[in-house]
Design a protein around this motif. Sequence first.
Motif, PDB file in Angstrom:
ATOM      1  N   CYS A  93       0.797  -1.219   0.000  1.00  0.00           N
ATOM      2  CA  CYS A  93       0.000   0.000   0.000  1.00  0.00           C
ATOM      3  C   CYS A  93       0.835   1.277   0.000  1.00  0.00           C
ATOM      4  CB  CYS A  93      -0.945  -0.002   1.203  1.00  0.00           C
ATOM      5  SG  CYS A  93      -0.088  -0.069   2.793  1.00  0.00           S
ATOM      6  N   ASP A  94       2.015   1.245   0.565  1.00  0.00           N
ATOM      7  CA  ASP A  94       2.828   2.465   0.647  1.00  0.00           C
ATOM      8  C   ASP A  94       3.939   2.513  -0.412  1.00  0.00           C
ATOM      9  OD1 ASP A  94       4.305   0.404   1.675  1.00  0.00           O
ATOM     10  OD2 ASP A  94       5.009   1.490   3.439  1.00  0.00           O
ATOM     11  N   SER A  95       3.755   1.809  -1.505  1.00  0.00           N
ATOM     12  CA  SER A  95       4.787   1.793  -2.542  1.00  0.00           C
ATOM     13  C   SER A  95       4.774   3.102  -3.327  1.00  0.00           C
ATOM     14  CB  SER A  95       4.591   0.609  -3.479  1.00  0.00           C
ATOM     15  OG  SER A  95       3.371   0.722  -4.158  1.00  0.00           O
ATOM     16  N   THR A  96       5.918   3.433  -3.855  1.00  0.00           N
ATOM     17  CA  THR A  96       6.097   4.663  -4.620  1.00  0.00           C
ATOM     18  C   THR A  96       6.238   4.318  -6.100  1.00  0.00           C
ATOM     19  OG1 THR A  96       8.491   4.576  -4.377  1.00  0.00           O
ATOM     20  CG2 THR A  96       7.265   5.734  -2.648  1.00  0.00           C
ATOM     21  N   PRO A  97       6.172   5.323  -6.979  1.00  0.00           N
ATOM     22  CA  PRO A  97       6.406   5.052  -8.405  1.00  0.00           C
ATOM     23  C   PRO A  97       7.791   4.457  -8.678  1.00  0.00           C
ATOM     24  CG  PRO A  97       5.322   7.159  -8.162  1.00  0.00           C
ATOM     25  CD  PRO A  97       5.669   6.685  -6.773  1.00  0.00           C
ATOM     26  N   GLU A 101       8.711   1.004 -10.784  1.00  0.00           N
ATOM     27  CA  GLU A 101       9.730   0.874 -11.836  1.00  0.00           C
ATOM     28  C   GLU A 101      10.733  -0.232 -11.503  1.00  0.00           C
ATOM     29  OE1 GLU A 101      11.549   4.674 -12.360  1.00  0.00           O
ATOM     30  OE2 GLU A 101       9.647   5.645 -12.829  1.00  0.00           O
ATOM     31  N   ARG A 102      11.122  -0.304 -10.244  1.00  0.00           N
ATOM     32  CA  ARG A 102      12.076  -1.336  -9.825  1.00  0.00           C
ATOM     33  C   ARG A 102      11.471  -2.729  -9.992  1.00  0.00           C
ATOM     34  NH1 ARG A 102      14.220  -2.587  -3.911  1.00  0.00           N
ATOM     35  NH2 ARG A 102      15.840  -4.071  -4.466  1.00  0.00           N
ATOM     36  N   ALA A 103      10.208  -2.877  -9.633  1.00  0.00           N
ATOM     37  CA  ALA A 103       9.536  -4.171  -9.775  1.00  0.00           C
ATOM     38  C   ALA A 103       9.447  -4.570 -11.246  1.00  0.00           C
ATOM     39  CB  ALA A 103       8.145  -4.115  -9.159  1.00  0.00           C
ATOM     40  N   LYS A 104       9.145  -3.619 -12.119  1.00  0.00           N
ATOM     41  CA  LYS A 104       9.067  -3.928 -13.550  1.00  0.00           C
ATOM     42  C   LYS A 104      10.438  -4.287 -14.110  1.00  0.00           C
ATOM     43  CE  LYS A 104       4.972  -1.192 -14.471  1.00  0.00           C
ATOM     44  NZ  LYS A 104       4.423   0.011 -15.089  1.00  0.00           N
ATOM     45  N   ALA A 105      11.497  -3.673 -13.591  1.00  0.00           N
ATOM     46  CA  ALA A 105      12.848  -3.992 -14.060  1.00  0.00           C
ATOM     47  C   ALA A 105      13.295  -5.370 -13.563  1.00  0.00           C
ATOM     48  CB  ALA A 105      13.831  -2.920 -13.589  1.00  0.00           C
ATOM     49  N   LEU A 106      12.962  -5.709 -12.312  1.00  0.00           N
ATOM     50  CA  LEU A 106      13.382  -6.991 -11.745  1.00  0.00           C
ATOM     51  C   LEU A 106      12.522  -8.156 -12.222  1.00  0.00           C
ATOM     52  CD1 LEU A 106      14.167  -5.986  -8.054  1.00  0.00           C
ATOM     53  CD2 LEU A 106      15.795  -6.691  -9.805  1.00  0.00           C
ATOM     54  N   ILE A 111       3.131  -9.190 -14.316  1.00  0.00           N
ATOM     55  CA  ILE A 111       2.286  -8.010 -14.309  1.00  0.00           C
ATOM     56  C   ILE A 111       2.411  -7.391 -12.920  1.00  0.00           C
ATOM     57  CG2 ILE A 111      -0.105  -7.188 -14.405  1.00  0.00           C
ATOM     58  CD1 ILE A 111      -0.680  -9.644 -16.191  1.00  0.00           C
ATOM     59  N   VAL A 112       2.802  -6.129 -12.857  1.00  0.00           N
ATOM     60  CA  VAL A 112       3.000  -5.450 -11.577  1.00  0.00           C
ATOM     61  C   VAL A 112       1.740  -4.659 -11.267  1.00  0.00           C
ATOM     62  CG1 VAL A 112       4.396  -3.786 -10.308  1.00  0.00           C
ATOM     63  CG2 VAL A 112       5.487  -5.329 -11.928  1.00  0.00           C
ATOM     64  N   ARG A 113       1.127  -4.959 -10.128  1.00  0.00           N
ATOM     65  CA  ARG A 113      -0.108  -4.292  -9.718  1.00  0.00           C
ATOM     66  C   ARG A 113       0.187  -3.328  -8.578  1.00  0.00           C
ATOM     67  NH1 ARG A 113      -4.231  -6.467 -12.437  1.00  0.00           N
ATOM     68  NH2 ARG A 113      -4.046  -8.648 -13.074  1.00  0.00           N
ATOM     69  N   ARG A 114      -0.278  -2.103  -8.759  1.00  0.00           N
ATOM     70  CA  ARG A 114      -0.127  -1.097  -7.716  1.00  0.00           C
ATOM     71  C   ARG A 114      -1.411  -1.071  -6.891  1.00  0.00           C
ATOM     72  NH1 ARG A 114       2.217   4.318  -8.457  1.00  0.00           N
ATOM     73  NH2 ARG A 114       2.346   3.897  -6.258  1.00  0.00           N
ATOM     74  N   PRO A 115      -1.316  -0.652  -5.636  1.00  0.00           N
ATOM     75  CA  PRO A 115      -2.527  -0.583  -4.806  1.00  0.00           C
ATOM     76  C   PRO A 115      -3.448   0.539  -5.292  1.00  0.00           C
ATOM     77  CG  PRO A 115      -0.656   0.333  -3.646  1.00  0.00           C
ATOM     78  CD  PRO A 115      -0.120  -0.269  -4.902  1.00  0.00           C
TER      79      PRO A 115
END
Length: 117
Positions: A93-97, A101-106, A111-115
Motif C-alpha cells: 500500500c505504501d509503494s512509490t512510483p 519501476e524497480r519491480a518492472k525492471a526486476l 504483471i506489476v499491480r499497484r494498490p
Amino acid sequence: MSKIGGPPCARRPRWVFWLAASWLAMTVFAIGLGWQVQHIRQRRQFLQWIERRQLACGDEQVFVDPAPAGHAKIPFWRRWLGDHAFDEIALPCDSTPSDDERAKALFPEAIVRRPLE
C-alpha cells in the motif's frame, strides 16, 4: 625467425594458446554467472521487502507466488540457479512510483499491480 645456419627459434607449444583461450572463456562465463546470481538475489530481496511491507500495511492479498508451469517464462539457467517466474506481483500500500519501476525492471515477466489510491 632464425638466422640462416643458426639454431631454430623456440616456438611456444600449442597447449599454451589453448590454456589462455580456455582461461579467457572461463572468465567471461564466471562474470556472466555472477551477474545472473546478483540479479536473482535482488529479486529475492525485493520479494522479501514486499512481504514485510504488505504485512505492515495489513494487506491480505500477497501476489508473490511462483507462476505455474507453462505461464511466465524465465531463462533455463536462472531456473537452474533457483529463480522462479512470476505471473503477477502486487506492490504494498505504501509503494512509490520508483518501487513500481524497480519491480518492472526486476520482474519483466510479471504483471506489476499497484494498490488502489
